[in-house]
Design a protein around this motif. Structure first.
Motif, PDB file in Angstrom:
ATOM      1  N   MET A 163     -21.822 -36.601  64.027  1.00  0.00           N
ATOM      2  CA  MET A 163     -22.557 -37.626  63.290  1.00  0.00           C
ATOM      3  C   MET A 163     -24.003 -37.714  63.751  1.00  0.00           C
ATOM      4  N   THR A 164     -24.262 -37.390  65.024  1.00  0.00           N
ATOM      5  CA  THR A 164     -25.604 -37.541  65.573  1.00  0.00           C
ATOM      6  C   THR A 164     -26.368 -36.220  65.636  1.00  0.00           C
ATOM      7  N   ILE A 165     -25.782 -35.138  65.153  1.00  0.00           N
ATOM      8  CA  ILE A 165     -26.443 -33.840  65.235  1.00  0.00           C
ATOM      9  C   ILE A 165     -27.514 -33.720  64.152  1.00  0.00           C
ATOM     10  N   ASP A 166     -28.642 -33.108  64.499  1.00  0.00           N
ATOM     11  CA  ASP A 166     -29.699 -32.870  63.518  1.00  0.00           C
ATOM     12  C   ASP A 166     -29.184 -31.889  62.464  1.00  0.00           C
ATOM     13  N   PHE A 167     -29.388 -32.212  61.185  1.00  0.00           N
ATOM     14  CA  PHE A 167     -28.849 -31.377  60.105  1.00  0.00           C
ATOM     15  C   PHE A 167     -29.774 -31.473  58.896  1.00  0.00           C
ATOM     16  N   PRO A 168     -30.866 -30.695  58.887  1.00  0.00           N
ATOM     17  CA  PRO A 168     -31.914 -30.853  57.874  1.00  0.00           C
ATOM     18  C   PRO A 168     -31.633 -30.103  56.572  1.00  0.00           C
ATOM     19  N   PHE A 169     -30.572 -30.510  55.874  1.00  0.00           N
ATOM     20  CA  PHE A 169     -30.201 -29.857  54.623  1.00  0.00           C
ATOM     21  C   PHE A 169     -29.910 -30.919  53.561  1.00  0.00           C
ATOM     22  N   GLU A 170     -29.893 -30.487  52.317  1.00  0.00           N
ATOM     23  CA  GLU A 170     -29.657 -31.398  51.204  1.00  0.00           C
ATOM     24  C   GLU A 170     -28.161 -31.531  50.943  1.00  0.00           C
ATOM     25  N   PRO A 171     -27.718 -32.697  50.456  1.00  0.00           N
ATOM     26  CA  PRO A 171     -26.299 -32.825  50.088  1.00  0.00           C
ATOM     27  C   PRO A 171     -25.919 -31.820  49.005  1.00  0.00           C
ATOM     28  N   VAL A 172     -24.713 -31.301  49.088  1.00  0.00           N
ATOM     29  CA  VAL A 172     -24.218 -30.381  48.063  1.00  0.00           C
ATOM     30  C   VAL A 172     -23.750 -31.186  46.846  1.00  0.00           C
ATOM     31  N   GLU A 173     -23.547 -30.479  45.741  1.00  0.00           N
ATOM     32  CA  GLU A 173     -23.112 -31.142  44.524  1.00  0.00           C
ATOM     33  C   GLU A 173     -21.811 -31.908  44.758  1.00  0.00           C
ATOM     34  N   GLY A 174     -21.752 -33.113  44.205  1.00  0.00           N
ATOM     35  CA  GLY A 174     -20.549 -33.922  44.332  1.00  0.00           C
ATOM     36  C   GLY A 174     -20.527 -34.816  45.552  1.00  0.00           C
ATOM     37  N   THR A 175     -21.562 -34.745  46.395  1.00  0.00           N
ATOM     38  CA  THR A 175     -21.647 -35.613  47.567  1.00  0.00           C
ATOM     39  C   THR A 175     -23.010 -36.285  47.589  1.00  0.00           C
ATOM     40  N   ASP A 176     -23.087 -37.437  48.249  1.00  0.00           N
ATOM     41  CA  ASP A 176     -24.383 -38.108  48.371  1.00  0.00           C
ATOM     42  C   ASP A 176     -24.910 -38.077  49.797  1.00  0.00           C
ATOM     43  N   ASN A 177     -24.222 -37.334  50.669  1.00  0.00           N
ATOM     44  CA  ASN A 177     -24.679 -37.172  52.044  1.00  0.00           C
ATOM     45  C   ASN A 177     -24.111 -35.858  52.583  1.00  0.00           C
ATOM     46  N   THR A 178     -24.482 -35.505  53.790  1.00  0.00           N
ATOM     47  CA  THR A 178     -24.035 -34.241  54.375  1.00  0.00           C
ATOM     48  C   THR A 178     -22.842 -34.410  55.322  1.00  0.00           C
ATOM     49  N   GLY A 179     -22.214 -35.567  55.299  1.00  0.00           N
ATOM     50  CA  GLY A 179     -21.026 -35.786  56.121  1.00  0.00           C
ATOM     51  C   GLY A 179     -21.361 -36.394  57.477  1.00  0.00           C
ATOM     52  N   PRO A 180     -20.393 -36.299  58.392  1.00  0.00           N
ATOM     53  CA  PRO A 180     -19.228 -35.400  58.392  1.00  0.00           C
ATOM     54  C   PRO A 180     -18.083 -35.877  57.494  1.00  0.00           C
ATOM     55  N   PHE A 181     -17.374 -34.901  56.916  1.00  0.00           N
ATOM     56  CA  PHE A 181     -16.178 -35.133  56.127  1.00  0.00           C
ATOM     57  C   PHE A 181     -14.979 -34.705  56.962  1.00  0.00           C
ATOM     58  N   LYS A 182     -13.916 -35.481  56.906  1.00  0.00           N
ATOM     59  CA  LYS A 182     -12.787 -35.275  57.819  1.00  0.00           C
ATOM     60  C   LYS A 182     -11.633 -34.503  57.180  1.00  0.00           C
TER      61      LYS A 182
END
Length: 263
Positions: free
Chosen positions: A175-194
């Motif tokens: 959750m706290t890791i740097d992740f400079p990417f755009e959300p993929v289709e069908g999501t409004d954020n980059t997760g994390p998804f479980k």
């Protein structure tokens, strides 16, 4: 940090959980084409094998030749040992050319990376604008209340001094890791998804899993035996309490996923 895993490469290959098929189907649903995957830090190939059933070609790279030796050999998977720090030239030579990769995956390894340098490589090698990166980690195993009540203090107290600082990123489920990417289709954020990975284990397998930890190896090198006799006995009593030696061990898996966009 790959040297932490060299000594226990065989244990690591045996006890690392197989990731659920639902995880790979979720990731694949976000990649418009399925020609080429770069599986970074592939280790003994758990993720690469599953990806090979969905994508035409998979390139699995790792700094540890010892771990790669335990990776299953498949016709559409190529394993490649790389330098700890890959130059752009080595990336092009050993992985692929610019804007040619559909998916970059990192299973239980990204917390070890030099992230700014790695992200530069990801953005260079992924197809624009829909190339996808998916990175996941699995957190501590869950067995049952009896076993978990022994494991939790063992993990949070006994083993804690011997984990590298990067382990905190895993404990935080990325959750706290740097992740400079755009959300993929069908999501409004980059997760994390479980997701949840499951593995059948007996008590010996469970101990082998613990001995595969980098923290266990670090403690051992310092003359500390984490699995002391009293600790082993506590685990044994908890494990056999229900009369079953074979148990389903659950590993929560947390995936960050994003697309490269037009960078």
């Amino acid at each position: 940090m790959a040297k932490l895993f060299i000594e226990q490469a065989k244990q690591y290959a045996k006890t690392r959980p197989c990731y659920p098929q639902e995880l790979f189907e979720f990731i694949a649903s976000k990649t418009p084409s399925r020609d080429l995957v770069w599986d970074v830090g592939t280790g003994s190939g758990q993720a690469a094998c599953s990806l090979a059933g969905i994508y035409k070609n998979v390139i699995g790279t790792d700094t540890s030749l010892e771990q790669l030796e335990f990776a299953p050999k498949l016709p559409n998977v190529r394993y490649q040992q790389t330098s700890p720090v890959i130059s752009m030239g080595e990336l092009e030579q050993t992985v692929s050319t610019q804007s040619s990769v559909d998916l970059v995956t990192v299973a239980q390894a990204m917390h070890w990376f030099d992230l700014p340098a790695f992200y530069q490589q990801v953005k260079w090698v992924l197809k624009k604008p829909h190339g996808v990166i998916a990175a996941w980690c699995y957190t501590v195993p869950e067995v049952n209340d009896s076993v978990d009540s022994v494991f939790n203090p063992f993990y949070t107290v006994d083993s804690d001094p011997y984990w590298e600082p990067q382990r905190k990123l895993v404990d935080d489920k990325f959750m706290t890791i740097d992740f400079p990417f755009e959300p993929v289709e069908g999501t409004d954020n980059t997760g994390p998804f479980k997701f949840v990975a499951e593995k059948m284990m007996d008590l010996d397998d469970y101990f082998t899993y613990i001995r595969s930890w980098s923290a266990y190896q670090t403690a051992k090198a310092k003359g500390v035996e984490l699995l002391r006799d009293d600790v082993i006995e506590s685990f044994k009593r908890a494990w056999i309490k229900d009369g079953q030696n074979q148990k389903v061990v659950k590993f929560p898996v947390h995936v960050k996923i994003g697309k490269v966009g037009n960078v």
